[in-house]
Design a protein around this motif. Sequence first.
Motif, mmCIF file in Angstrom:
data_model
loop_
_atom_site.group_PDB
_atom_site.id
_atom_site.type_symbol
_atom_site.label_atom_id
_atom_site.label_comp_id
_atom_site.label_asym_id
_atom_site.label_seq_id
_atom_site.Cartn_x
_atom_site.Cartn_y
_atom_site.Cartn_z
ATOM 1 N N VAL A 188 5.941 11.513 21.135
ATOM 2 C CA VAL A 188 5.192 10.388 20.574
ATOM 3 C C VAL A 188 4.556 9.558 21.688
ATOM 4 N N ALA A 189 5.292 9.340 22.776
ATOM 5 C CA ALA A 189 4.744 8.561 23.887
ATOM 6 C C ALA A 189 3.500 9.222 24.461
ATOM 7 N N GLU A 190 3.546 10.540 24.644
ATOM 8 C CA GLU A 190 2.397 11.264 25.185
ATOM 9 C C GLU A 190 1.220 11.234 24.210
ATOM 10 N N ASN A 191 1.509 11.445 22.929
ATOM 11 C CA ASN A 191 0.436 11.435 21.936
ATOM 12 C C ASN A 191 -0.178 10.046 21.784
ATOM 13 N N ALA A 192 0.650 9.014 21.875
ATOM 14 C CA ALA A 192 0.127 7.648 21.799
ATOM 15 C C ALA A 192 -0.832 7.386 22.954
ATOM 16 N N ASP A 193 -0.459 7.827 24.146
ATOM 17 C CA ASP A 193 -1.311 7.643 25.321
ATOM 18 C C ASP A 193 -2.626 8.400 25.159
ATOM 19 N N ASN A 194 -2.554 9.622 24.635
ATOM 20 C CA ASN A 194 -3.758 10.443 24.472
ATOM 21 C C ASN A 194 -4.708 9.899 23.407
ATOM 22 N N ASN A 195 -4.165 9.110 22.473
ATOM 23 C CA ASN A 195 -4.984 8.632 21.359
ATOM 24 C C ASN A 195 -5.221 7.123 21.380
ATOM 25 N N GLY A 196 -4.901 6.480 22.475
ATOM 26 C CA GLY A 196 -5.182 5.064 22.612
ATOM 27 C C GLY A 196 -4.348 4.171 21.724
ATOM 28 N N VAL A 197 -3.126 4.613 21.407
ATOM 29 C CA VAL A 197 -2.212 3.806 20.602
ATOM 30 C C VAL A 197 -1.232 3.100 21.525
ATOM 31 N N SER A 198 -1.100 1.803 21.369
ATOM 32 C CA SER A 198 -0.193 1.017 22.216
ATOM 33 C C SER A 198 1.210 1.049 21.637
ATOM 34 N N LEU A 199 2.183 1.391 22.467
ATOM 35 C CA LEU A 199 3.577 1.373 22.044
ATOM 36 C C LEU A 199 4.202 0.018 22.338
ATOM 37 N N GLY A 200 5.199 -0.344 21.534
ATOM 38 C CA GLY A 200 5.890 -1.607 21.725
ATOM 39 C C GLY A 200 5.848 -2.445 20.464
ATOM 40 N N ASP A 201 6.229 -3.721 20.600
ATOM 41 C CA ASP A 201 6.304 -4.625 19.454
ATOM 42 C C ASP A 201 5.074 -5.506 19.414
#
Length: 309
Positions: free
Chosen positions: A191-204
């Motif tokens: 999920v972390a890698e896919n979030a980075d590849n798709n411009g999705v910010s992780l966290g709260d």
Amino acid sequence: MSWKVTTFAPRDIVQAALIAHEDAWDWDHAIVIAGSEIAEDKPDDWQLEAWMDRKPTKADRTAIAALFTSGAPKLIVEELPDEDWVTLSQQGVEPIREGVFYVHTPQYPPLREPGVHDFVIPASQAFGTGQHATTAGCLAMLTHMRRQGVCVRNLADIGTGTGLLGFAGLRLWPAARAVASDIDAVCGPVVAENADNNGVSLGDGAGRMAMVIAAGMDHPVLQAAGPYDLLIANILAGPLVELAPEFARAVVPGGSVLLAGLLETQEPAVRAAYRMAGFRLAARMVRGDWSILWLRRRAYREASRARRR
């Protein structure tokens, strides 16, 4: 080395075996099974495949055969090359277009069409590249929900796999807060890698997605982040039934759950469980043999009237 056990049978027999697998409380989870049709032009001819990282023992073969109430067809055992069969099984798949979403692996270019949300999801050990009917159906249903005016400020994606459905929710409701979870620890880095590849910010926070490893709702972050306007669960029929009361507690009155991972033959049991938990059907789709359900939690007065009736 990995090993695979394959057996062939009519569709209804394989589907019954898949249901028996869900009900097998003592199933060895090192054995991963799946059912599928053999060819598009023969929709009633199916196969059941079981994978494991050891040579199947007599007990393994007995457990697989026991899923068939009238006796298993012939079991074919084969040793697989020393390769990641999960990743290989998802390579070379065509991109999909569902609702306002276009999902593709890195070997394909983005669509770059106005109004279409593009996601690049590499093949991985996590479920949910978009090609499976349940994931694709969820993308279509999310699009329908947005067009129906559903407002989401807080969402959860239970059994997120690659993170795709959580990402899709944030694209449709960009100001929402999101929490994604999965029982499989391998999904965390995926999920972390896919979030980075798709411009999705992780966290709260608004427009961001937190990721946790948990079974069902059993995590402090999931519990603290609720209640939710939208809860997505693309898992299996058995866990969906068991989690109905927990999902009801986690969703606001009038809020939505999007359920998938259930065969159409399993839909009555799932809908009955959620009706008892205070949900009503808003919409349903059927993709192949799979049902995708949008349910809304009854408001307090509506639930009270339903109980009196």
